[in-house]
Write a protein that holds these residues in place. Structure first.
Motif, mmCIF file in Angstrom:
data_model
loop_
_atom_site.group_PDB
_atom_site.id
_atom_site.type_symbol
_atom_site.label_atom_id
_atom_site.label_comp_id
_atom_site.label_asym_id
_atom_site.label_seq_id
_atom_site.Cartn_x
_atom_site.Cartn_y
_atom_site.Cartn_z
ATOM 1 N N LEU A 1 0.863 -1.175 0.000
ATOM 2 C CA LEU A 1 0.000 0.000 0.000
ATOM 3 C C LEU A 1 0.905 1.233 0.000
ATOM 4 O O LEU A 1 1.163 1.827 1.041
ATOM 5 N N PRO A 2 1.424 1.627 -1.171
ATOM 6 C CA PRO A 2 2.363 2.742 -1.214
ATOM 7 C C PRO A 2 1.646 4.086 -1.161
ATOM 8 O O PRO A 2 0.435 4.181 -1.395
ATOM 9 N N GLU A 3 2.426 5.109 -0.850
ATOM 10 C CA GLU A 3 1.882 6.464 -0.958
ATOM 11 C C GLU A 3 2.012 6.917 -2.402
ATOM 12 O O GLU A 3 3.109 7.000 -2.958
ATOM 13 N N THR A 4 0.863 7.221 -3.021
ATOM 14 C CA THR A 4 0.836 7.740 -4.388
ATOM 15 C C THR A 4 -0.142 8.905 -4.459
ATOM 16 O O THR A 4 -0.985 8.968 -5.346
ATOM 17 N N CYS A 5 -0.022 9.833 -3.508
ATOM 18 C CA CYS A 5 -0.991 10.933 -3.482
ATOM 19 C C CYS A 5 -0.833 11.837 -4.705
ATOM 20 O O CYS A 5 -1.738 12.610 -5.022
ATOM 21 N N SER A 6 0.306 11.752 -5.412
ATOM 22 C CA SER A 6 0.440 12.516 -6.647
ATOM 23 C C SER A 6 -0.538 12.018 -7.707
ATOM 24 O O SER A 6 -0.872 12.739 -8.650
ATOM 25 N N LEU A 7 -1.015 10.782 -7.563
ATOM 26 C CA LEU A 7 -2.049 10.248 -8.436
ATOM 27 C C LEU A 7 -3.445 10.577 -7.930
ATOM 28 O O LEU A 7 -4.429 10.197 -8.565
ATOM 29 N N GLN A 8 -3.514 11.238 -6.782
ATOM 30 C CA GLN A 8 -4.789 11.567 -6.146
ATOM 31 C C GLN A 8 -5.596 10.294 -5.879
ATOM 32 O O GLN A 8 -6.801 10.238 -6.098
ATOM 33 N N SER A 9 -4.885 9.281 -5.380
ATOM 34 C CA SER A 9 -5.557 8.010 -5.131
ATOM 35 C C SER A 9 -4.805 7.239 -4.061
ATOM 36 O O SER A 9 -3.672 7.570 -3.706
ATOM 37 N N LEU A 10 -5.457 6.206 -3.543
ATOM 38 C CA LEU A 10 -4.818 5.231 -2.663
ATOM 39 C C LEU A 10 -5.060 3.870 -3.285
ATOM 40 O O LEU A 10 -6.208 3.429 -3.417
ATOM 41 N N ASP A 11 -3.967 3.203 -3.693
ATOM 42 C CA ASP A 11 -4.057 1.972 -4.463
ATOM 43 C C ASP A 11 -3.421 0.812 -3.719
ATOM 44 O O ASP A 11 -2.410 0.975 -3.023
ATOM 45 N N LEU A 12 -4.000 -0.365 -3.915
ATOM 46 C CA LEU A 12 -3.485 -1.594 -3.324
ATOM 47 C C LEU A 12 -2.868 -2.454 -4.426
ATOM 48 O O LEU A 12 -3.488 -2.670 -5.480
ATOM 49 N N TYR A 13 -1.642 -2.924 -4.194
ATOM 50 C CA TYR A 13 -0.915 -3.747 -5.163
ATOM 51 C C TYR A 13 -0.652 -5.126 -4.552
ATOM 52 O O TYR A 13 -0.410 -5.248 -3.355
ATOM 53 N N VAL A 14 -0.653 -6.141 -5.417
ATOM 54 C CA VAL A 14 -0.279 -7.486 -5.008
ATOM 55 C C VAL A 14 1.013 -7.857 -5.727
ATOM 56 O O VAL A 14 1.262 -7.425 -6.856
ATOM 57 N N CYS A 15 1.821 -8.658 -5.065
ATOM 58 C CA CYS A 15 3.083 -9.093 -5.639
ATOM 59 C C CYS A 15 2.852 -10.327 -6.501
ATOM 60 O O CYS A 15 2.430 -11.366 -6.014
ATOM 61 N N ASP A 16 3.134 -10.196 -7.795
ATOM 62 C CA ASP A 16 3.045 -11.337 -8.707
ATOM 63 C C ASP A 16 4.376 -12.071 -8.825
ATOM 64 O O ASP A 16 4.406 -13.261 -9.141
ATOM 65 N N ARG A 17 5.465 -11.343 -8.635
ATOM 66 C CA ARG A 17 6.793 -11.955 -8.639
ATOM 67 C C ARG A 17 7.698 -11.127 -7.736
ATOM 68 O O ARG A 17 7.850 -9.927 -7.942
ATOM 69 N N PHE A 18 8.252 -11.777 -6.747
ATOM 70 C CA PHE A 18 9.063 -11.064 -5.759
ATOM 71 C C PHE A 18 10.480 -10.853 -6.305
ATOM 72 O O PHE A 18 11.076 -11.765 -6.873
ATOM 73 N N PRO A 19 11.050 -9.648 -6.136
ATOM 74 C CA PRO A 19 10.446 -8.482 -5.482
ATOM 75 C C PRO A 19 9.952 -7.428 -6.463
ATOM 76 O O PRO A 19 9.488 -6.359 -6.052
#
Length: 609
Positions: free
Chosen positions: A375-393
């Motif tokens: 759950l990174p900070e991406t407020c420059s996108l004016q959003s809060l986004d959730l990411y899943v890891c498909d291949r680490f890292p």
């Protein structure tokens, strides 16, 4: 294989169409291609004059009778465009290029034809992203993948299809079929919704994600500092103006676009290079890692003209990884990177983990149901986004846009008492003033709505400056309960951290207070004055601001006159005996603290590969 250039126009675009055809003739494009013009309502007199002046052009009818009302040009949906292109494809086959009638050619078609042969479909990128150009209800109807929302839109004013390639045919057929659905092709709004190009972009992105297509590079000449140069768009002529003014209009467009490109390049150089380097002497963070039992923290060196901040740790297959924001001064941009830490805690090569055009920071990591999420900070996108890891890292996929049109920073997402909670710091988008503590609750991580908590109305930290109250690392649990680390900035951003004990967290109430002074994490915060603290297993990572103000960038005297917090100064200068105190605090913290759900950290399940 045959080549057909297709356009269309109604009465309002008759002068513009004449200009387009003259451009085709001037560049000799009519010698190697069929030139098809669909009549969307041309005045009969204009059509006769155009046919006489440009005998190489084949004028074709396009009846609106078989189609729903929303297809008509007057409806403003642009649903007619994919239907016109599909009609041309059925008539002529081979290679089809659509150009809006406001196109002017400045060179041959060698470049787009080469890309068309390689890719099967030719399009150009705009500068806006899909979220900005596709209405939310249309995205919902088409179940648009969250991973596409920040991708730059592919414009439909220039699009080519090689109809001998199945993917190209399928995309065109799907585009035309969707054009018949009035709930998908809704009225366009230049500020927020461009139906034809939004739907085309979704189809292209899906084909690319499925491995059926490789999209070509190149920008349209709209707000781009480096567009393709073989054509230009949006050269519309006003039918009410005398025709002798047309050369002046074309000259104006060329001068305006040249000036716009030069201005955009300057703005990019100023915003990134000049303003970014302006931050170098006055803003810097240093990141450290330390195992329980180590004698001293280990500094993590960063590349020249960069710094690391917001460190988080993760262990995978017995190997320890550090995730950080790498802020690059020459670009004035933060990106997220990962690096493996060796037995001596020295970092290996950098691996970018979330390649965004915009600034990203605070890579908050957590596990759920055998998957690793960020759950990174991406407020420059004016959003809060959730990411899943498909291949680490390195490979991450956006699985959910939790909040749109939101200004939320340094967020944590965790499970407690049977529900999922987001603890963040936010404010209304575009509003000045301090961010305040905000809490949201959901029953389901991936599909449930995150409902605002009553505490949000209390305006906690509304009187704090310099980011006071923002998240500053892990959400943890000790023998007493939950703890969070927050920023305690009294005179500058990144001044220090405070450990807060969450004393109540349920659907109706939230309370927190400073943790007890003898807590080892509190002791670490007092000794090093960190901006951020993260703990995973038996390792702690933290960062400390090392420069404040321009004088702090000066050699020798800068270290003496630096306005840093006294504790940060002592730590950065290596005060005698301090390492031993920090070592004791870290060892005690690692013994007492665990992730928020109380499990020992696991890292062998979350990702494939």
């Amino acid at each position: 294989m045959s080549l057909t250039l297709v356009t269309a126009a109604d009465a309002a675009f008759a002068p513009t169409l004449a200009q387009y055809l003259a451009s085709v003739k001037a560049k000799g494009l009519d010698r190697d291609a069929r030139i098809a013009v669909y009549d969307l309502g041309l005045d009969p007199g204009d059509r006769t004059r155009l046919a006489a002046r440009f005998p190489f052009a084949e004028f074709l009818p396009f009846s609106l009778v078989p189609y729903p009302a929303h297809v008509a040009p007057s409806a403003g949906t642009y649903a007619w465009k994919p239907l016109v292109i599909a009609d041309a494809a059925e008539r002529f086959g081979g290679r089809i290029f659509w150009f809006d009638s406001a196109t002017l050619f400045h060179g041959t078609l060698a470049e787009p034809l080469a890309e068309l042969a390689r890719c099967g479909v030719y399009t150009l990128s705009g500068q806006s992203n899909l979220e900005q150009r596709c209405a939310a209800d249309v995205r919902a109807r088409l179940a648009v993948e969250p991973a596409f929302l920040d991708r730059r839109i592919r414009v439909s004013g220039v699009v080519g299809f090689d109809l001998e390639q199945p993917t190209a045919r399928d995309i065109l057929i799907d585009w035309a079929e969707l054009a018949l659905d009035p709930a998908v092709f809704t009225r366009a709004d230049r500020a927020s919704h461009n139906t034809d190009q939004a739907i085309l972009s979704i189809l292209l992105f899906r084909a690319e994600a499925a491995g059926r297509l490789v999209l070509n590079d190149g920008d349209i000449d709209i707000s781009s500092p480096r567009p393709v140069r073989w054509m230009s768009s949006r050269n519309k002529l006003d039918p009410a103006r005398p025709r002798w003014t047309d050369p002046l209009a074309r000259l104006w467009y060329r001068l305006y676009k040249a000036g716009d490109r030069a201005n955009l390049r300057w703005q990019d150089f100023y915003r990134r290079r000049i303003l970014g380097m302006h931050r170098w002497p006055k803003e810097n963070f240093r990141t450290y890692v330390m195992r329980a039992g180590d004698a001293a923290p280990t500094p993590v060196p960063c590349p020249a003209l960069s710094y690391y901040a917001d460190p988080f740790l993760w262990r995978r297959d017995g190997r320890l990884w550090l995730f950080v924001e790498e802020f690059r001064y020459p670009e004035q941009l933060g990106r997220l990177v990962a690096m493996e830490l060796g037995e001596d805690l020295r970092p290996g090569p950098l691996t970018p983990v979330l390649p965004l055009r915009e600034h990203a920071s605070y890579p908050f990591l957590f596990e759920a149901d055998g998957a690793l999420y960020m759950l990174p900070e991406t407020c420059s996108l004016q959003s809060l986004d959730l990411y899943v890891c498909d291949r680490f890292p390195d490979r991450w996929r956006r699985v959910r846009r939790i909040f749109e049109q939101a200004d939320a920073v340094d967020s944590a997402l965790f499970r407690h008492d049977g529900a999922w909670w987001i603890l963040t710091c936010g404010k209304p988008l575009g509003q000045d003033g301090a961010r305040t503590l905000a809490l949201y609750r959901s029953e389901d991580l991936l599909t449930g709505a995150f409902e605002p908590h009553p505490v949000n109305a209390e305006g906690i930290f509304a009187d704090g400056d310099y980011g006071f109250g923002r998240g500053a690392g892990s959400i943890l649990r000790d023998e007493t309960g939950l703890l969070r680390v927050m920023q305690k900035n009294l005179t500058y951003y990144g001044q220090g951290a405070e450990v807060r004990r969450i004393t109540r967290l349920d659907a109706g109430s939230y309370r927190e207070e400073p943790a007890e002074r003898d807590h080892p994490l509190v002791r670490l915060a007092e000794l090093a004055s960190p901006h951020h603290i993260a703990l995973h297993d038996d390792v702690v990572a933290f960062d400390v601001r090392a420069r404040v103000g321009f004088v702090s960038g000066l050699p020798w005297i800068g270290r003496r006159l630096n306005a840093l917090d006294p504790a940060a100064k002592r730590f950065l200068s290596g005060a005698p005996g301090l390492d031993g105190q920090i070592a004791a605090a870290v060892s005690a913290a690692c013994r007492r603290l665990r992730p928020v759900d109380g499990r020992p950290p696991s890292s062998d399940r979350p990702c494939d590969g």
